[in-house]
Design a protein around this motif. Structure first.
Motif, PDB file in Angstrom:
ATOM      1  N   TYR A   1       0.748  -1.385  -0.021  1.00  0.00           N
ATOM      2  CA  TYR A   1      -0.286   0.180   0.621  1.00  0.00           C
ATOM      3  C   TYR A   1       0.756   1.112   0.126  1.00  0.00           C
ATOM      4  CZ  TYR A   1      -3.830  -3.352  -0.028  1.00  0.00           C
ATOM      5  OH  TYR A   1      -5.045  -3.743  -0.785  1.00  0.00           O
ATOM      6  N   GLY A   2       1.595   1.166   0.014  1.00  0.00           N
ATOM      7  CA  GLY A   2       2.996   2.789  -0.569  1.00  0.00           C
ATOM      8  C   GLY A   2       2.699   3.396  -1.976  1.00  0.00           C
ATOM      9  N   GLN A   3       3.645   3.877  -2.199  1.00  0.00           N
ATOM     10  CA  GLN A   3       3.623   5.116  -3.684  1.00  0.00           C
ATOM     11  C   GLN A   3       3.677   3.873  -4.584  1.00  0.00           C
ATOM     12  OE1 GLN A   3       6.715   7.511  -4.627  1.00  0.00           O
ATOM     13  NE2 GLN A   3       5.482   8.649  -5.512  1.00  0.00           N
ATOM     14  N   ILE A   4       4.663   2.655  -4.320  1.00  0.00           N
ATOM     15  CA  ILE A   4       4.991   1.910  -6.019  1.00  0.00           C
ATOM     16  C   ILE A   4       3.884   0.701  -5.803  1.00  0.00           C
ATOM     17  CG2 ILE A   4       6.539   0.415  -7.507  1.00  0.00           C
ATOM     18  CD1 ILE A   4       8.507   2.623  -5.639  1.00  0.00           C
ATOM     19  N   GLY A   5       3.494  -0.199  -4.582  1.00  0.00           N
ATOM     20  CA  GLY A   5       2.800  -0.943  -4.864  1.00  0.00           C
ATOM     21  C   GLY A   5       1.353  -1.009  -5.158  1.00  0.00           C
TER      22      GLY A   5
ATOM     23  N   ALA B   1       0.199  -7.809   0.925  1.00  0.00           N
ATOM     24  CA  ALA B   1       0.627  -7.845   1.792  1.00  0.00           C
ATOM     25  C   ALA B   1       1.324  -6.577   2.309  1.00  0.00           C
ATOM     26  CB  ALA B   1       1.270  -8.979   2.735  1.00  0.00           C
ATOM     27  N   ASP B   2       0.819  -5.727   4.050  1.00  0.00           N
ATOM     28  CA  ASP B   2       1.464  -4.850   4.207  1.00  0.00           C
ATOM     29  C   ASP B   2       0.826  -4.548   5.888  1.00  0.00           C
ATOM     30  OD1 ASP B   2       2.233  -1.671   2.793  1.00  0.00           O
ATOM     31  OD2 ASP B   2       1.935  -2.098   5.237  1.00  0.00           O
ATOM     32  N   ILE B   3       2.425  -3.452   6.526  1.00  0.00           N
ATOM     33  CA  ILE B   3       1.869  -3.462   7.830  1.00  0.00           C
ATOM     34  C   ILE B   3       0.381  -2.499   8.002  1.00  0.00           C
ATOM     35  CG2 ILE B   3       4.166  -1.999   8.642  1.00  0.00           C
ATOM     36  CD1 ILE B   3       4.492  -2.839  10.731  1.00  0.00           C
ATOM     37  N   ARG B   4       0.051  -1.964   7.113  1.00  0.00           N
ATOM     38  CA  ARG B   4      -0.808  -1.138   7.298  1.00  0.00           C
ATOM     39  C   ARG B   4      -2.226  -1.573   6.710  1.00  0.00           C
ATOM     40  NH1 ARG B   4      -0.744   3.971   4.091  1.00  0.00           N
ATOM     41  NH2 ARG B   4       1.666   3.521   2.907  1.00  0.00           N
ATOM     42  N   LYS B   5      -3.817  -1.576   6.911  1.00  0.00           N
ATOM     43  CA  LYS B   5      -4.885  -1.621   6.669  1.00  0.00           C
ATOM     44  C   LYS B   5      -4.671  -0.765   5.087  1.00  0.00           C
ATOM     45  CE  LYS B   5      -6.974  -4.887   9.719  1.00  0.00           C
ATOM     46  NZ  LYS B   5      -8.482  -4.470  10.536  1.00  0.00           N
TER      47      LYS B   5
ATOM     48  N   LEU C   1      -2.718  -8.803   6.295  1.00  0.00           N
ATOM     49  CA  LEU C   1      -1.933  -7.342   7.208  1.00  0.00           C
ATOM     50  C   LEU C   1      -0.801  -8.206   8.050  1.00  0.00           C
ATOM     51  CD1 LEU C   1      -2.151  -5.378   8.516  1.00  0.00           C
ATOM     52  CD2 LEU C   1      -3.285  -6.052  10.795  1.00  0.00           C
ATOM     53  N   LEU C   2       0.985  -7.921   7.565  1.00  0.00           N
ATOM     54  CA  LEU C   2       1.371  -8.948   7.979  1.00  0.00           C
ATOM     55  C   LEU C   2       3.282  -7.662   8.373  1.00  0.00           C
ATOM     56  CD1 LEU C   2       3.095 -11.481   6.895  1.00  0.00           C
ATOM     57  CD2 LEU C   2       3.972 -10.627   5.483  1.00  0.00           C
ATOM     58  N   ASP C   3       3.339  -8.545   9.310  1.00  0.00           N
ATOM     59  CA  ASP C   3       5.474  -7.231   9.577  1.00  0.00           C
ATOM     60  C   ASP C   3       6.121  -8.160   8.734  1.00  0.00           C
ATOM     61  OD1 ASP C   3       7.233  -6.377  10.364  1.00  0.00           O
ATOM     62  OD2 ASP C   3       6.373  -6.223  12.247  1.00  0.00           O
ATOM     63  N   ALA C   4       6.344  -7.660   7.589  1.00  0.00           N
ATOM     64  CA  ALA C   4       8.205  -8.692   7.318  1.00  0.00           C
ATOM     65  C   ALA C   4       8.712  -8.724   7.967  1.00  0.00           C
ATOM     66  CB  ALA C   4       7.805  -7.842   5.883  1.00  0.00           C
ATOM     67  N   THR C   5       8.794  -7.880   9.097  1.00  0.00           N
ATOM     68  CA  THR C   5      10.700  -8.377   9.824  1.00  0.00           C
ATOM     69  C   THR C   5       9.931  -9.614  10.823  1.00  0.00           C
ATOM     70  OG1 THR C   5       9.752  -7.092  11.205  1.00  0.00           O
ATOM     71  CG2 THR C   5      11.088  -6.201  10.181  1.00  0.00           C
TER      72      THR C   5
ATOM     73  N   VAL D   1      21.887   6.389   5.828  1.00  0.00           N
ATOM     74  CA  VAL D   1      21.664   4.497   6.163  1.00  0.00           C
ATOM     75  C   VAL D   1      21.042   3.969   5.193  1.00  0.00           C
ATOM     76  CG1 VAL D   1      20.413   3.699   7.595  1.00  0.00           C
ATOM     77  CG2 VAL D   1      21.269   5.657   8.553  1.00  0.00           C
ATOM     78  N   TYR D   2      20.694   4.431   3.721  1.00  0.00           N
ATOM     79  CA  TYR D   2      19.418   3.619   3.444  1.00  0.00           C
ATOM     80  C   TYR D   2      20.095   3.388   1.519  1.00  0.00           C
ATOM     81  CZ  TYR D   2      16.032   3.669  -0.986  1.00  0.00           C
ATOM     82  OH  TYR D   2      14.674   4.005  -1.466  1.00  0.00           O
ATOM     83  N   GLY D   3      21.287   4.172   1.306  1.00  0.00           N
ATOM     84  CA  GLY D   3      22.270   3.788   0.139  1.00  0.00           C
ATOM     85  C   GLY D   3      22.798   2.103   0.842  1.00  0.00           C
TER      86      GLY D   3
ATOM     87  N   SER E   1      22.789   0.349   2.645  1.00  0.00           N
ATOM     88  CA  SER E   1      20.400  -0.559   2.872  1.00  0.00           C
ATOM     89  C   SER E   1      21.215  -1.558   1.409  1.00  0.00           C
ATOM     90  CB  SER E   1      20.506  -0.755   4.018  1.00  0.00           C
ATOM     91  OG  SER E   1      19.491   0.279   3.284  1.00  0.00           O
ATOM     92  N   LYS E   2      20.486  -0.248   0.787  1.00  0.00           N
ATOM     93  CA  LYS E   2      20.113  -0.818  -0.547  1.00  0.00           C
ATOM     94  C   LYS E   2      21.627  -1.440  -1.467  1.00  0.00           C
ATOM     95  CE  LYS E   2      16.327   0.232  -1.193  1.00  0.00           C
ATOM     96  NZ  LYS E   2      15.051  -0.327  -1.688  1.00  0.00           N
ATOM     97  N   LEU E   3      22.718  -0.424  -1.617  1.00  0.00           N
ATOM     98  CA  LEU E   3      23.667  -1.750  -1.342  1.00  0.00           C
ATOM     99  C   LEU E   3      24.276  -3.344  -1.059  1.00  0.00           C
ATOM    100  CD1 LEU E   3      26.803  -1.172  -3.922  1.00  0.00           C
ATOM    101  CD2 LEU E   3      27.427   0.055  -2.367  1.00  0.00           C
TER     102      LEU E   3
ATOM    103  N   TYR F   1      15.312   2.061  -8.573  1.00  0.00           N
ATOM    104  CA  TYR F   1      14.653   2.840  -9.278  1.00  0.00           C
ATOM    105  C   TYR F   1      15.273   4.169  -9.072  1.00  0.00           C
ATOM    106  CZ  TYR F   1      10.454   0.113  -8.945  1.00  0.00           C
ATOM    107  OH  TYR F   1       9.721  -1.189  -8.828  1.00  0.00           O
ATOM    108  N   PRO F   2      15.074   5.720 -10.088  1.00  0.00           N
ATOM    109  CA  PRO F   2      15.469   7.217  -9.556  1.00  0.00           C
ATOM    110  C   PRO F   2      13.734   7.602  -8.485  1.00  0.00           C
ATOM    111  CG  PRO F   2      14.784   6.685 -11.995  1.00  0.00           C
ATOM    112  CD  PRO F   2      14.564   5.506 -11.438  1.00  0.00           C
ATOM    113  N   GLY F   3      13.916   8.257  -8.145  1.00  0.00           N
ATOM    114  CA  GLY F   3      12.953   9.312  -8.048  1.00  0.00           C
ATOM    115  C   GLY F   3      12.329   8.462  -8.350  1.00  0.00           C
ATOM    116  N   ILE F   4      10.251   8.289  -7.856  1.00  0.00           N
ATOM    117  CA  ILE F   4       9.441   8.316  -8.864  1.00  0.00           C
ATOM    118  C   ILE F   4       7.776   9.530  -8.332  1.00  0.00           C
ATOM    119  CG2 ILE F   4       7.266   6.671  -8.957  1.00  0.00           C
ATOM    120  CD1 ILE F   4      10.222   5.591  -9.686  1.00  0.00           C
ATOM    121  N   LEU F   5       7.410   9.678  -9.338  1.00  0.00           N
ATOM    122  CA  LEU F   5       6.645  10.865  -8.844  1.00  0.00           C
ATOM    123  C   LEU F   5       5.388   9.752 -10.051  1.00  0.00           C
ATOM    124  CD1 LEU F   5       9.311  12.249 -10.656  1.00  0.00           C
ATOM    125  CD2 LEU F   5       7.246  14.511 -10.204  1.00  0.00           C
TER     126      LEU F   5
END
Ligand SMILES: NC(=O)c1ccc[n+]([C@@H]2O[C@H](COP(=O)([O-])OP(=O)(O)OC[C@H]3O[C@@H](n4cnc5c(N)ncnc54)[C@H](O)[C@@H]3O)[C@@H](O)[C@H]2O)c1
Length: 318
Positions: free
Chosen positions: A9-13, A32-36, A46-50, A137-139, A141-143, A165-169
């Motif tokens: 339920y995020g921007q891309i999903g 699946a998402d942590i929020r409804k 409803l899933l906490d993927a961690t 931190v983000y970069g 973890s992605k690498l 992905y680059p920045g998504i609009l």
């Protein structure tokens, strides 16, 4: 066999789900998402993927062939919560790689980002293979994630696929806390006829992409024959690139009075370490990637979509 989207339920999903349903049929997708979601539907879990046991339990109880792992903390948010970001961005990927190794699904899509590049990376037409010294931190973890993806492909034959992905609009769903979110915010302020205060410097060029191109690229990569794919870490992917000043000018073509002030904050420091533009020749050669949206086409789509759904009173001539 189902397609499972984790972080659905995020921007891309939100948009990938619709595209997958169009392609594979209604109810072919489990979200699946942590929020409804705002409106609940039958294929939501409803899933906490961690929580590894929950992820394994779900995959054991459902027949899943493809997993799209989109749950993450994005760049700006991740800087505020480094430990949590590492747990979500890395631990969840590990859980899924292990599940794939155990044969609980066939193919994994996990997006990387232009954040894998760093201050010593060549900025123009950044190549696929180059210096990678991310200092966010983000970069980081992605690498690390990219390296583990390739490792599980090489060692265990898991069919992993990834895009930087680059920045998504997008206008249907708001972005989730990345450095490039300013670009989407600008449209909202312009349509409300309010001035916008931009946290990135006026001349800071960044690689960007309209959501339709990102979704289409993802579908193309996932349906490409395995033997065509030379890259199992993550493919460079390019759409458009622009500076905040150029975007504001492109919006002014349709909303002439739009004003922007610049007050760069910590996100400018993140943006300054990222590429200006991306060389995506491997994606073009291996699976025929071609973006469809240039700057003006993207601006028109964003304005039309937002006006129709959120700002019917806004004055603009498209
Ligand atoms: N949007 C961009 O501009 C962009 C750019 C580069 C890469 N990416 C990558 O694409 C992926 C998707 O990004 P997005 O923009 O859709 O992100 P987003 O923040 O909009 O959505 C992420 C989703 O994951 C869910 N989530 C978070 N923690 C979870 C957990 N523990 N268990 C289950 N769900 C959880 C959130 O509720 C949210 O719905 C991420 O990996 C991101 O790093 C996005």
């Amino acid at each position: 066999m189902k397609k499972l989207i984790i972080g659905a339920y995020g921007q891309i999903g939100s948009e990938l789900r619709v595209a997958l349903e169009k392609r594979h049929g209604l109810h072919s997708v489990m979200a699946a998402d942590i929020r409804k979601p705002e409106s609940e539907d039958s294929d939501f879990v409803l899933l906490d993927a961690t929580e590894k046991d929950s992820v394994f339990g779900l995959l054991e109880s459902e027949e899943v062939d493809e997993v799209y792992l989109l749950a993450a903390l994005l760049s700006a948010k991740a800087e505020q919560m480094p430990q949590q970001a590492w747990r979500i961005n890395m631990q969840v990927l590990f859980n899924l790689l292990e599940a794939g190794k155990e044969g609980l699904f066939k193919k994994l899509f996990w997006p990387s980002s232009i954040a894998v590049f760093g201050p010593h990376t060549p900025k123009q037409h950044t190549p696929q293979y180059t210096v990678m010294d991310p200092d966010t931190v983000y970069g980081i973890s992605k690498l690390a994630g990219e390296r583990w993806m390739e490792y599980y492909f090489e060692k265990y034959g898991l069919d992993v696929r990834s895009l930087r992905y680059p920045g998504i609009l997008s206008w249907k769903t708001a972005p989730g806390g990345g450095t490039t979110d300013y670009a989407v915010e600008m449209f909202h302020y312009a349509l409300r006829h309010e001035p916008y205060v931009c946290y990135v410097a006026p001349g800071e060029r960044l690689p960007m992409m309209y959501i339709d191109d990102a979704v289409e690229g993802t579908l193309q990569l996932m349906s490409a024959p395995a033997e065509k794919l030379r890259i199992r870490s993550s493919y460079n992917l390019s759409g458009i690139d622009f500076t905040p000043e150029e975007l504001a000018r492109a919006i002014r073509r349709y909303i002439p009075g739009f004003r922007v002030e610049y007050r760069p904050d910590f996100r400018q420091q993140i943006a300054a370490t990222w590429p200006d533009s991306i060389d995506d020749r491997f994606a073009r050669e291996d699976w025929g990637w071609r973006p469809r949206f240039d700057l003006d086409k993207m601006v028109r789509e964003m304005l039309a979509g937002l006006k129709q759904t959120q700002y019917p009173e806004a004055e603009l001539s498209l």
